[in-house]
Design a protein around this motif. Structure first.
Motif, PDB file in Angstrom:
ATOM      1  N   GLN B   1       0.733  -1.023  -0.079  1.00 16.57           N
ATOM      2  CA  GLN B   1      -0.012   0.027  -0.083  1.00 16.57           C
ATOM      3  C   GLN B   1       0.983   1.088  -0.047  1.00 16.57           C
ATOM      4  OE1 GLN B   1      -2.579   0.107   3.367  1.00 16.57           O
ATOM      5  NE2 GLN B   1      -4.107   1.163   2.230  1.00 16.57           N
ATOM      6  N   TYR B  32      -7.447  13.099  -3.736  1.00 13.66           N
ATOM      7  CA  TYR B  32      -8.297  13.605  -2.736  1.00 13.66           C
ATOM      8  C   TYR B  32      -7.676  13.524  -1.349  1.00 13.66           C
ATOM      9  CZ  TYR B  32     -12.319  14.166   0.116  1.00 13.66           C
ATOM     10  OH  TYR B  32     -13.070  14.754   1.382  1.00 13.66           O
ATOM     11  N   ARG B  51      -8.853  18.874  -3.236  1.00 15.03           N
ATOM     12  CA  ARG B  51      -8.384  18.143  -4.512  1.00 15.03           C
ATOM     13  C   ARG B  51      -7.477  18.815  -5.039  1.00 15.03           C
ATOM     14  NH1 ARG B  51     -11.576  14.129  -5.313  1.00 15.03           N
ATOM     15  NH2 ARG B  51     -13.559  13.738  -4.233  1.00 15.03           N
ATOM     16  N   GLY B  96     -11.645   7.328  -7.760  1.00 16.04           N
ATOM     17  CA  GLY B  96     -12.428   6.117  -8.015  1.00 16.04           C
ATOM     18  C   GLY B  96     -12.050   5.041  -7.050  1.00 16.04           C
ATOM     19  N   ASN B  97     -11.144   5.027  -6.157  1.00 12.07           N
ATOM     20  CA  ASN B  97     -10.866   4.043  -5.269  1.00 12.07           C
ATOM     21  C   ASN B  97     -11.397   4.236  -3.902  1.00 12.07           C
ATOM     22  OD1 ASN B  97      -8.649   3.318  -3.158  1.00 12.07           O
ATOM     23  ND2 ASN B  97      -7.680   2.286  -5.086  1.00 12.07           N
ATOM     24  N   TYR B  98     -11.514   3.080  -3.269  1.00 12.69           N
ATOM     25  CA  TYR B  98     -12.157   3.112  -2.070  1.00 12.69           C
ATOM     26  C   TYR B  98     -11.237   2.651  -0.881  1.00 12.69           C
ATOM     27  CZ  TYR B  98     -16.213   3.221  -5.076  1.00 12.69           C
ATOM     28  OH  TYR B  98     -17.119   3.558  -6.048  1.00 12.69           O
ATOM     29  N   LYS B  99      -9.932   2.888  -1.154  1.00 12.64           N
ATOM     30  CA  LYS B  99      -8.870   2.470  -0.178  1.00 12.64           C
ATOM     31  C   LYS B  99      -7.951   3.400   0.101  1.00 12.64           C
ATOM     32  CE  LYS B  99      -7.540  -1.094  -2.581  1.00 12.64           C
ATOM     33  NZ  LYS B  99      -6.805  -2.249  -2.959  1.00 12.64           N
ATOM     34  N   PRO B 100      -8.411   4.513   0.841  1.00 13.18           N
ATOM     35  CA  PRO B 100      -7.634   5.576   1.426  1.00 13.18           C
ATOM     36  C   PRO B 100      -6.343   5.187   2.061  1.00 13.18           C
ATOM     37  CG  PRO B 100      -9.568   5.827   2.603  1.00 13.18           C
ATOM     38  CD  PRO B 100      -9.643   4.739   1.450  1.00 13.18           C
ATOM     39  N   PHE B 102      -3.935   6.467   5.305  1.00 12.04           N
ATOM     40  CA  PHE B 102      -4.026   7.323   6.484  1.00 12.04           C
ATOM     41  C   PHE B 102      -2.385   7.545   6.900  1.00 12.04           C
ATOM     42  CE2 PHE B 102      -8.251   8.341   7.644  1.00 12.04           C
ATOM     43  CZ  PHE B 102      -9.026   7.489   6.805  1.00 12.04           C
TER      44      PHE B 102
END
Lengths: 113, 112
Positions: B1, B32, B51, B96-100, B102
């Motif tokens: 990741q 984002y 953004r 369009g990705n759902y895996k931020p 942190f």
């Protein structure tokens, strides 16, 4: 307004016992849903996400599983808890396409003994 | 990741000063960049986000500065108040990705 509810608020469980945590969101249809885990003093680790009913994507393998039985419900579970499962479990939701801004529920604090 | 590096790990400022929290990233597809704050015993809450179409975003005392070329973004908290004392997390995610991803968090203490 959208509200997100998690249950239970806290749990104390024995190693090797099963676990089920729940999350419900009201006021938003077809939300993207997420499960996170946070160790005490640690960062946020995403576990699963779901963009539609019946579909769940795993992000990390921690001997946990997740399901989305209804549009507004997300369940996290395991059949056998480990000591390392202790921590703060957070459900979150986001609107629209992509992760975008995420809104977290109040969390469930889990202690495994 | 892909990593998001956050610094400092902890920061102490006096009431009225500007607190500056920093983050950097590697993945140029990230588009984002939110900041969350988390008070002890509570869940994280979205504070402000930006953004890459902008290099600055303000919301009251909170401002994000974004440098796309250097892949850095920072949160400035002006006129810091003791009530701002919390852990702040930056994050980044691709479109369009759902895996931020942190950052590890900055623990901010504002002394009166």
């Amino acid at each position: 307004a959208q509200t997100i509810h998690q249950w239970p608020v806290a749990e104390i469980k024995a190693v090797g016992s099963p676990l089920s945590l729940g999350c419900t969101i009201k006021g938003k249809s077809s939300p993207n849903l997420y499960w996170y885990w946070q160790a005490t003093g640690g960062t946020l680790q995403q576990l699963f996400y779901s963009i539609t009913v019946g579909q769940v994507e795993s992000v990390v393998q921690l001997n946990l599983s997740a399901s989305r039985p209804k549009d507004d419900q997300f369940i996290l579970s395991t059949e056998k808890l480990l000591l390392s499962h202790s921590g703060f479990y957070l459900c979150a939701w986001s609107p629209g396409l992509g992760g975008g801004e995420q809104y977290f529920g109040p969390g469930t604090r889990l202690t495994v003994l | 990741q892909q990593q998001v590096r956050q610094s400092p790990q902890s920061l102490t400022v006096w009431e009225g000063e500007t607190a500056i929290l920093n983050c950097s990233y590697e993945d140029s597809t990230f588009d984002y960049f939110p900041w969350y704050h988390q008070f002890p015993g509570e869940s994280p809450a979205l504070l402000i986000a930006i953004r890459p179409v902008s290099n600055k975003k303000e919301d009251g005392r909170f401002t994000i500065f974004f440098n796309k070329r250097e892949k850095k973004f920072s949160l400035h908290i002006a006129d810091s108040q003791p009530g701002d004392s919390a852990t702040y997390f930056c994050a980044a995610s691709p479109g369009g990705n759902y895996k931020p991803t942190f950052g590890k968090g900055t623990s901010l203490v504002v002394h009166p």
